[in-house]
Design a protein around this motif. Structure first.
Motif, PDB file in Angstrom:
ATOM      1  N   ILE A   5       0.832  -1.193   0.000  1.00  0.00           N
ATOM      2  CA  ILE A   5       0.000   0.000   0.000  1.00  0.00           C
ATOM      3  C   ILE A   5       0.876   1.257   0.000  1.00  0.00           C
ATOM      4  CG2 ILE A   5      -1.994  -1.044   1.164  1.00  0.00           C
ATOM      5  CD1 ILE A   5       0.171   1.215   3.235  1.00  0.00           C
ATOM      6  N   VAL A   6       0.226   2.367  -0.325  1.00  0.00           N
ATOM      7  CA  VAL A   6       0.854   3.686  -0.168  1.00  0.00           C
ATOM      8  C   VAL A   6       0.003   4.428   0.848  1.00  0.00           C
ATOM      9  CG1 VAL A   6       1.333   5.891  -1.300  1.00  0.00           C
ATOM     10  CG2 VAL A   6       1.795   3.737  -2.508  1.00  0.00           C
ATOM     11  N   ARG A   7       0.661   4.996   1.868  1.00  0.00           N
ATOM     12  CA  ARG A   7      -0.077   5.616   2.978  1.00  0.00           C
ATOM     13  C   ARG A   7      -0.191   7.128   2.741  1.00  0.00           C
ATOM     14  NH1 ARG A   7       0.653   2.334   7.953  1.00  0.00           N
ATOM     15  NH2 ARG A   7      -1.064   1.354   6.842  1.00  0.00           N
ATOM     16  N   THR A   8      -1.359   7.606   2.363  1.00  0.00           N
ATOM     17  CA  THR A   8      -1.543   9.040   2.127  1.00  0.00           C
ATOM     18  C   THR A   8      -2.229   9.680   3.338  1.00  0.00           C
ATOM     19  OG1 THR A   8      -3.793   9.215   1.220  1.00  0.00           O
ATOM     20  CG2 THR A   8      -2.082   8.365  -0.263  1.00  0.00           C
ATOM     21  N   VAL A   9      -2.317  11.011   3.327  1.00  0.00           N
ATOM     22  CA  VAL A   9      -2.943  11.709   4.457  1.00  0.00           C
ATOM     23  C   VAL A   9      -4.446  11.476   4.501  1.00  0.00           C
ATOM     24  CG1 VAL A   9      -1.178  13.485   4.683  1.00  0.00           C
ATOM     25  CG2 VAL A   9      -3.134  13.887   3.161  1.00  0.00           C
ATOM     26  N   LEU A  10      -4.998  10.942   3.416  1.00  0.00           N
ATOM     27  CA  LEU A  10      -6.434  10.620   3.429  1.00  0.00           C
ATOM     28  C   LEU A  10      -6.677   9.121   3.484  1.00  0.00           C
ATOM     29  CD1 LEU A  10      -7.851  13.264   0.892  1.00  0.00           C
ATOM     30  CD2 LEU A  10      -7.768  13.386   3.392  1.00  0.00           C
ATOM     31  N   GLY A  11      -5.620   8.356   3.781  1.00  0.00           N
ATOM     32  CA  GLY A  11      -5.794   6.910   3.923  1.00  0.00           C
ATOM     33  C   GLY A  11      -4.932   6.137   2.938  1.00  0.00           C
ATOM     34  N   ASP A  12      -5.004   4.820   3.026  1.00  0.00           N
ATOM     35  CA  ASP A  12      -4.156   3.972   2.199  1.00  0.00           C
ATOM     36  C   ASP A  12      -4.741   3.827   0.795  1.00  0.00           C
ATOM     37  OD1 ASP A  12      -2.696   3.705   4.489  1.00  0.00           O
ATOM     38  OD2 ASP A  12      -3.221   1.598   4.862  1.00  0.00           O
ATOM     39  N   ILE A  13      -3.851   3.803  -0.183  1.00  0.00           N
ATOM     40  CA  ILE A  13      -4.252   3.538  -1.564  1.00  0.00           C
ATOM     41  C   ILE A  13      -3.333   2.454  -2.111  1.00  0.00           C
ATOM     42  CG2 ILE A  13      -5.125   5.898  -1.932  1.00  0.00           C
ATOM     43  CD1 ILE A  13      -2.546   6.533  -3.482  1.00  0.00           C
ATOM     44  N   VAL A  14      -3.636   1.950  -3.309  1.00  0.00           N
ATOM     45  CA  VAL A  14      -2.716   0.994  -3.930  1.00  0.00           C
ATOM     46  C   VAL A  14      -1.709   1.789  -4.758  1.00  0.00           C
ATOM     47  CG1 VAL A  14      -4.367  -0.908  -3.921  1.00  0.00           C
ATOM     48  CG2 VAL A  14      -4.215   0.586  -5.944  1.00  0.00           C
ATOM     49  N   PRO A  15      -0.482   1.260  -4.913  1.00  0.00           N
ATOM     50  CA  PRO A  15       0.577   2.023  -5.593  1.00  0.00           C
ATOM     51  C   PRO A  15       0.172   2.516  -6.984  1.00  0.00           C
ATOM     52  CG  PRO A  15       1.484   0.050  -4.552  1.00  0.00           C
ATOM     53  CD  PRO A  15       0.001  -0.025  -4.383  1.00  0.00           C
ATOM     54  N   GLU A  16      -0.641   1.730  -7.685  1.00  0.00           N
ATOM     55  CA  GLU A  16      -1.047   2.110  -9.046  1.00  0.00           C
ATOM     56  C   GLU A  16      -1.880   3.386  -9.067  1.00  0.00           C
ATOM     57  OE1 GLU A  16      -1.324  -0.941  -7.697  1.00  0.00           O
ATOM     58  OE2 GLU A  16       0.211  -1.984  -8.884  1.00  0.00           O
ATOM     59  N   GLN A  17      -2.449   3.780  -7.900  1.00  0.00           N
ATOM     60  CA  GLN A  17      -3.258   5.003  -7.862  1.00  0.00           C
ATOM     61  C   GLN A  17      -2.416   6.275  -7.789  1.00  0.00           C
ATOM     62  OE1 GLN A  17      -5.892   3.163  -4.614  1.00  0.00           O
ATOM     63  NE2 GLN A  17      -7.193   4.813  -5.379  1.00  0.00           N
ATOM     64  N   LEU A  18      -1.124   6.138  -7.540  1.00  0.00           N
ATOM     65  CA  LEU A  18      -0.300   7.344  -7.381  1.00  0.00           C
ATOM     66  C   LEU A  18      -0.210   8.147  -8.669  1.00  0.00           C
ATOM     67  CD1 LEU A  18       2.814   6.312  -5.245  1.00  0.00           C
ATOM     68  CD2 LEU A  18       1.152   8.095  -4.684  1.00  0.00           C
ATOM     69  N   GLY A  19       0.095   7.471  -9.785  1.00  0.00           N
ATOM     70  CA  GLY A  19       0.267   8.180 -11.051  1.00  0.00           C
ATOM     71  C   GLY A  19       1.460   9.120 -11.016  1.00  0.00           C
ATOM     72  N   TYR A  20       1.328  10.221 -11.730  1.00  0.00           N
ATOM     73  CA  TYR A  20       2.415  11.200 -11.920  1.00  0.00           C
ATOM     74  C   TYR A  20       2.715  11.885 -10.590  1.00  0.00           C
ATOM     75  CZ  TYR A  20       4.942  14.603 -14.891  1.00  0.00           C
ATOM     76  OH  TYR A  20       5.881  15.374 -15.526  1.00  0.00           O
ATOM     77  N   THR A  21       3.922  11.663 -10.072  1.00  0.00           N
ATOM     78  CA  THR A  21       4.212  12.033  -8.690  1.00  0.00           C
ATOM     79  C   THR A  21       5.471  12.887  -8.561  1.00  0.00           C
ATOM     80  OG1 THR A  21       3.224   9.946  -7.949  1.00  0.00           O
ATOM     81  CG2 THR A  21       4.667  11.075  -6.380  1.00  0.00           C
ATOM     82  N   SER A  22       5.366  13.949  -7.780  1.00  0.00           N
ATOM     83  CA  SER A  22       6.551  14.699  -7.348  1.00  0.00           C
ATOM     84  C   SER A  22       7.072  14.035  -6.085  1.00  0.00           C
ATOM     85  CB  SER A  22       6.206  16.153  -7.034  1.00  0.00           C
ATOM     86  OG  SER A  22       7.283  16.707  -6.296  1.00  0.00           O
ATOM     87  N   MET A  23       8.366  13.763  -6.041  1.00  0.00           N
ATOM     88  CA  MET A  23       8.946  13.051  -4.896  1.00  0.00           C
ATOM     89  C   MET A  23       9.643  13.971  -3.891  1.00  0.00           C
ATOM     90  SD  MET A  23       8.210   9.889  -4.725  1.00  0.00           S
ATOM     91  CE  MET A  23       9.471   8.992  -3.796  1.00  0.00           C
ATOM     92  N   HIS A  24       9.563  15.289  -4.093  1.00  0.00           N
ATOM     93  CA  HIS A  24      10.160  16.165  -3.071  1.00  0.00           C
ATOM     94  C   HIS A  24       9.645  17.595  -3.216  1.00  0.00           C
ATOM     95  CE1 HIS A  24      13.589  16.617  -0.078  1.00  0.00           C
ATOM     96  NE2 HIS A  24      13.090  17.840  -0.189  1.00  0.00           N
ATOM     97  N   ASP A  25       8.465  17.848  -2.707  1.00  0.00           N
ATOM     98  CA  ASP A  25       7.964  19.212  -2.626  1.00  0.00           C
ATOM     99  C   ASP A  25       7.240  19.379  -1.300  1.00  0.00           C
ATOM    100  OD1 ASP A  25       8.586  20.862  -5.025  1.00  0.00           O
ATOM    101  OD2 ASP A  25       7.798  19.090  -6.043  1.00  0.00           O
ATOM    102  N   HIS A  26       7.630  20.402  -0.562  1.00  0.00           N
ATOM    103  CA  HIS A  26       6.993  20.665   0.724  1.00  0.00           C
ATOM    104  C   HIS A  26       5.664  21.354   0.471  1.00  0.00           C
ATOM    105  CE1 HIS A  26      10.754  19.631   2.836  1.00  0.00           C
ATOM    106  NE2 HIS A  26      11.308  20.122   1.736  1.00  0.00           N
ATOM    107  N   THR A  27       4.651  20.959   1.238  1.00  0.00           N
ATOM    108  CA  THR A  27       3.344  21.607   1.069  1.00  0.00           C
ATOM    109  C   THR A  27       3.199  22.657   2.174  1.00  0.00           C
ATOM    110  OG1 THR A  27       2.166  19.859   2.292  1.00  0.00           O
ATOM    111  CG2 THR A  27       2.412  19.564  -0.085  1.00  0.00           C
ATOM    112  N   VAL A  28       2.262  22.440   3.082  1.00  0.00           N
ATOM    113  CA  VAL A  28       2.121  23.400   4.186  1.00  0.00           C
ATOM    114  C   VAL A  28       3.209  23.070   5.210  1.00  0.00           C
ATOM    115  CG1 VAL A  28       0.540  24.416   5.847  1.00  0.00           C
ATOM    116  CG2 VAL A  28      -0.370  23.317   3.781  1.00  0.00           C
ATOM    117  N   ALA A  29       4.191  23.944   5.329  1.00  0.00           N
ATOM    118  CA  ALA A  29       5.327  23.666   6.222  1.00  0.00           C
ATOM    119  C   ALA A  29       5.628  24.909   7.052  1.00  0.00           C
ATOM    120  CB  ALA A  29       6.546  23.253   5.403  1.00  0.00           C
ATOM    121  N   ASP A  30       6.433  24.703   8.096  1.00  0.00           N
ATOM    122  CA  ASP A  30       6.733  25.783   9.031  1.00  0.00           C
ATOM    123  C   ASP A  30       8.212  25.709   9.380  1.00  0.00           C
ATOM    124  OD1 ASP A  30       7.107  27.452  11.190  1.00  0.00           O
ATOM    125  OD2 ASP A  30       5.304  26.812  12.257  1.00  0.00           O
TER     126      ASP A  30
END
Ligand code: ZN
Length: 362
Positions: A5-30
């Motif tokens: 599985i892939v563990r997202t902030v909204l729950g687990d998904i299967v790896p095939e659901q990721l699609g086109y992915t950025s592997m290093h971008d900070h979102t809401v950070a402090d």
């Protein structure tokens, strides 16, 4: 990877659901923890020159922007919705936000960003270098770091149900707290199968980095295929000394990919993941987008597309499209676009879809 599985902030998904992915971008950070340190570093600067107004943008990109509290928080959720909308417009579907404890923004805000954009967002547990470790976690040793990370992995972040999907630590100044966190992270990577990402600085000596990395991988039995050594693009020209370059016609800004090839040859993944950081410090060369693209082309031609992660290190207002920069898009809109024009669609698919799914699945 059927049962992974892939563990997202909204729950687990299967790896095939990721699609086109950025592997290093900070979102809401402090970044306020490291910001206080940066204020000390730049205490001799006239505060007026640090104000976040367009006429100061060129001056504060030497790194001093982090001495301005206005730039410690990356932005509001709505700011992020707009900035990550530019990534979505390129086909982006998922983002790995590698902010560890001490930098990560409120987890409910990151969830809200995911809901509002429709992007899958994976967050990390872990700790960074000493300037970012909150005081309550300092000098308590490896077992303390291990317990904090394990609690987030098993019970959730900030007393919520949201769990991290990867581990993030740092090999930057190689201080005691940083290395205690690294060892705790390696233990958890071995136990959970999660991928583990390491922040590095362009000034970290290659030999020291390799020695520490190899020693901890061996000690904890971590598979090198699960390790990402980040920011390996920002050092490709750092070996050229600017003062030599200015004064000696025979000195070129030649790319140095020796450490990158060494890591890849040993089975590690490397991050070419700071494409959107608009740093311009006269004391060392940050590569431009042409040099980053050349490094990407050369390493993919060596057969390493499946061991390279892409990202922009989007980390706040200084990087925003709204303020004249690339936002979380340069690696894709510039780098991948050039690869596509050269006919390397297969490399782009590996870099943006296959490798993220392999790494984030556990
Ligand atoms: Zn980063």
């Amino acid at each position: 990877m059927a049962d992974k599985i892939v563990r997202t902030v909204l729950g687990d998904i299967v790896p095939e659901q990721l699609g086109y992915t950025s592997m290093h971008d900070h979102t809401v950070a402090d970044m306020s923890q490291s910001g206080e340190y940066m204020q000390m570093m730049f205490s001799d600067r006239d505060p007026e020159t640090l104000a976040f107004v367009p006429e100061n943008y060129v001056g504060i990109k030497d790194g001093s922007y982090l001495a301005n509290p206005e730039l410690w928080v990356t932005g509001t959720v709505d700011d992020m919705v707009r900035e990550f909308g530019f990534f979505k417009a390129l086909g982006g579907q998922s983002v790995f936000d590698p902010s560890p404890v001490g930098i990560r923004g409120p987890i409910r805000d990151i969830q809200e960003l995911s809901r509002k954009t429709g992007l899958n967002i994976v967050v990390a547990t872990g700790f960074y270098h000493e300037t970012t470790i909150p005081p309550e976690h300092m000098d308590q040793g490896e077992d303390h770091f291990y317990a904090v990370m394990k609690d987030e992995i098993e019970n959730g972040i900030e007393s919520t149900e949201v769990k991290p999907g990867a581990i993030k630590c740092a090999f930057s100044y190689l201080e005691d707290n940083e290395l205690d966190a690294v060892h705790a992270g390696m233990r958890l990577a071995a136990e959970t199968g999660m991928c583990i990402h390491f922040h590095t600085e362009p000034t970290t000596p290659a030999d020291d980095l390799l020695d520490e990395l190899e020693a901890s991988v061996e000690k904890y039995g971590v598979n090198r295929e699960r390790v990402v050594v980040c920011h390996m693009d920002n050092r490709i020209c750092a070996g050229v000394v600017p003062s030599d370059y200015f004064e000696d016609e025979s000195v070129d800004r030649t790319l140095d990919l020796e450490l990158q090839r060494e890591l890849l040859g040993r089975g590690y993944n490397i991050g070419l993941d700071t494409w959107g950081l608009p740093l311009l410090n006269p004391s060392f060369f940050m590569p431009d987008l042409f040099e980053r693209t050349k490094a990407l082309c050369l390493l993919c031609a060596d057969g390493y597309a499946s061991q390279i992660t892409l990202g922009n290190d989007f980390s706040g207002k200084i990087c925003m499209r709204a303020h004249g920069e690339w936002g979380p898009t340069a690696a894709f809109a510039f780098g991948c676009q050039r690869l596509l024009e050269l006919g390397h669609d297969d490399w782009v698919h590996t870099l943006t879809v296959e490798t993220p799914a392999r790494l984030l699945a556990f």
